[in-house]
Design an enzyme around this catalytic site. Structure first.
Site, PDB file in Angstrom:
ATOM      1  CB  SER B 155      -0.952  -0.049   1.199  1.00 60.38           C
ATOM      2  OG  SER B 155      -1.982   0.898   1.065  1.00 60.38           O
ATOM      3  NE  ARG B 226      -9.465   1.479  10.024  1.00 65.45           N
ATOM      4  CZ  ARG B 226      -8.313   0.968   9.636  1.00 65.45           C
ATOM      5  NH1 ARG B 226      -7.490   1.699   8.914  1.00 65.45           N
ATOM      6  NH2 ARG B 226      -7.970  -0.251   9.963  1.00 65.45           N
ATOM      7  CG  ASP B 329      -6.055  -2.977  -4.530  1.00 66.16           C
ATOM      8  OD1 ASP B 329      -6.827  -2.058  -4.164  1.00 66.16           O
ATOM      9  OD2 ASP B 329      -4.853  -3.028  -4.216  1.00 66.16           O
ATOM     10  CG  HIS B 362      -5.666  -1.800  -0.716  1.00 64.62           C
ATOM     11  ND1 HIS B 362      -4.634  -1.818  -1.623  1.00 64.62           N
ATOM     12  CD2 HIS B 362      -5.210  -1.112   0.358  1.00 64.62           C
ATOM     13  CE1 HIS B 362      -3.591  -1.173  -1.109  1.00 64.62           C
ATOM     14  NE2 HIS B 362      -3.914  -0.742   0.084  1.00 64.62           N
ATOM     15  CG  ASP B 363      -8.579  -5.384   3.814  1.00 69.35           C
ATOM     16  OD1 ASP B 363      -7.751  -4.503   4.093  1.00 69.35           O
ATOM     17  OD2 ASP B 363      -9.634  -5.553   4.443  1.00 69.35           O
TER      18      ASP B 363
END
Lengths: 415, 415
Positions: B155, B226, B329, B362-363
């Site tokens: 990232s 968040r 992603d 993305h995780d």
């Protein structure tokens, strides 16, 4: 009621009608539901077309008449599609657009006056898409309109149109669902939930009681909610083209919200400037409680609710349907539209799924009228056989291979 | 410094080093930069691997040692990849991870003590990725480490790794850039800007001065920020699988933020419950000002800044590079990685772009270690020739057709 004397296609009615007591899906009653609408053209008995507006839209669909209570992007929001000589031609059709319950453009909602003479605020009953449809039906009854030539809606207005096919299947000959789906996916549910939280955590929201002249509006929270929404309406490609990473100038940051000194070292980018401007404009024209109510209605809508499947929900509908989707739309995807088309096919209704190649994101249904108008106009006159209407399925056959609508993906995220 | 006496691969150092005066890219100076780091394994002269953490990560990369100042998801955040016998094997490599300036896990940042004994707050200088890299270099100097076997980052940590190849090209033999890009696209820039605005419009943010014991934290704004971030890390597919539209139960809505009575009619969905829980946890572990500072560093990073192109920026790097991207992603897409791979190819550096089929968004770089570990491990030992390392380009040839990484699009938005 105001009615201008002019050529049929340029006639506009604009009024607010008290349809009396109204029971919401929640079971709650209000003594008087006021319904604001505009109507364009002349009713000839079989030419009524109901247009359903999107989340923050209004009844002022075309650039005719005054649209007096409406400003900004809610004003004349589909004037490229609806009007004399346009795809939904007001010379031919009597076009009715109704502001939905829970909104803030004249129809009863949180910001309107309750029985005690004060704004309802969050005492206003919860609102669902089904309540919107029933309010529209009551308004049409009042106008003396029974069966409709068509119901047309984009985005959550498309869900509203689908609900017509479920609740009043015999009243609709032709259904047009643009950039919509049978239900929101969890990604959009999550984004909507965050947007609502931005409003309710703004101290000025004050539990929904902010209508007094001496009370500040929750404009920061509403602005954030709008920015999240706006990002859902654009695509990576359209944002690349519109903004790139370009700076709108250092120090150009507006004074509409606080920033820390370190921010000044970094550029204030065009994308930020655009989002901030949009947020400010939106907070001026829309009610924060309405945003809570209407996004919840959208989130809650599920075509199959109370039925075994989407197809079962549509079983009683015997008209024809046109679905229009956009390859760059990640709010409501072409896959979702194709799944909906499948449900129509299983229900036996003639349906065409017209996929528009566009990198404009969800906004495409508003900003690409030259691509939306022709299939829409032809469908209204000729149904699924209309010349400009395409489908993802070859005549009488199975759905073609995914190539027909797969481009959504590559156009969405390619650079 | 604390150092445990144990087998080489299980050795951990954890310390905070004062590297003295530090001049930031902005030109501002602070008299003492404190740098918190952890190191795993034993340094043998040529086996140092720097791991760069992601936005809200910490130096506590592996589940070894105490990670005393770190909690939640910042703790042991890549323990499936880094450790004895893992892909980045601490029996072989001396792994160093440095908390970046501007963060809040021991390295100087807005929440740490300034020269007057009070927290810096927003008087802390603006921070860039280039500042992170130089702080890491200073820490390594302090540890007596010159040339590195590898720099690895995921990232924004991948941007940090890229910056190593630009600032210290001679110091890095192998570069691993996971789920990253040469720069953020405007969609992500927009989302980050909205997240920052959520923080700065929280009245408890108070211009960044909220560190007093009697002052409330801007936890609502940080929570919103968040949640926006979290939605960027997931994909439509992973959210469909994890949450669908399922209800977490009516009335289950937490009391962590306000809601209006009408909300109770609608389900509190699993996706909302998850996001609310994550927001609450995050606000407990992270500093709001750090979130402003670090997202701005990420937004600001542009590999080509000061150069004519990405390839020109990489021209001095003579090591090998592995890029890993994930088809689901949408924060950092496979296209962005492929574009970066092209830049390496043009610069003449051996590069492999390893595309991982995953719908985890993305995780994936954190939650699919079984897919990330093998190419990473093999690349560290054998370079681009490593057995488990694949590339989008056939040996010596042109890039293969887009089919190699096109699946990103369909997996991202198909249901």
């Amino acid at each position: 009621m105001s009615r201008t004397r002019t050529a049929p296609g340029r006639r506009v009615e604009s009024d607010v009608v008290d349809v009396g007591e109204f029971q919401f899906e929640s079971g709650e009653l209000i003594p008087n539901l006021h319904v604001a609408y505009e109507a364009y053209g002349e009713f000839t008995g079989d030419n009524a077309v109901v247009v359903c507006h999107a989340l923050t839209g209004s009844q002022h669909v075309a650039s005719l008449g005054s649209g007096s209570s409406v400003s900004g992007q809610a004003r004349a929001w589909w004037s490229d599609i609806v009007g004399p000589g346009k795809a939904i031609d007001t010379n031919d059709y009597y076009v009715v657009c109704v502001n939905v319950p829970g909104s803030c453009y004249g129809t009863s909602g949180p910001a309107s006056e309750g029985p005690d003479g004060e704004p309802w605020g969050t005492d206003f009953p919860p609102v669902t898409v089904s309540d919107w449809t029933r309010a529209q039906r009551l308004l049409l009854d009042h106008l003396g309109i029974g069966r409709l030539h068509a119901v047309v809606g984009g985005s959550v207005g498309g869900m509203n149109a689908l609900d017509w096919a479920v609740q009043y299947p015999d009243d609709v000959d032709r259904l047009v669902v643009v950039a919509a789906a049978a239900r929101l996916d969890p990604q959009c549910l999550g984004l909507d939930a965050v947007a609502r939280r931005a409003i309710t955590t703004d101290p000025n929201w004050n539990g929904g009681n902010y209508y007094g002249d001496d009370q500040p509006d929750p404009e920061q929270g509403l602005g954030l909610a709008r920015q999240i929404g706006h990002l859902m309406y654009l695509s990576k490609d359209s944002m690349d083209r519109k903004f790139g990473r370009r700076s709108a100038g250092r120090g150009g940051r507006g004074d509409t919200y606080p920033a820390d000194p370190a921010a000044a070292f970094f550029p204030y980018r065009e994308v930020e400037s655009y989002l901030d401007y949009q947020a400010e404009k939106f907070a001026e024209r829309f009610d924060a409680n309405s945003y809570l109510y209407l996004t919840r209605a959208m989130d809650d809508f599920d075509l199959s609710e109370g039925y075994e499947s989407d197809a079962a929900a549509l079983a009683a509908f015997e008209g024809e349907a046109l679905l229009v989707s956009f390859t760059g739309d990640w709010h409501f995807t072409t896959e979702q539209s194709e799944s909906l088309a499948e449900a129509f096919r299983r229900s036996g209704a003639p349906v065409a799924h017209h996929v528009v190649e566009s990198d404009h994101g969800h906004d495409a249904f508003l900003v690409e009228p030259e691509k939306v108008g022709p299939p829409l106009g032809d469908f209204l006159t000729e149904g699924v056989a209309g010349r400009a209407v395409t489908d993802t399925v070859a005549d009488g056959g199975e759905p073609e291979s995914e190539k027909d609508f797969a481009p959504v993906h590559s156009s969405l995220f390619s650079r």
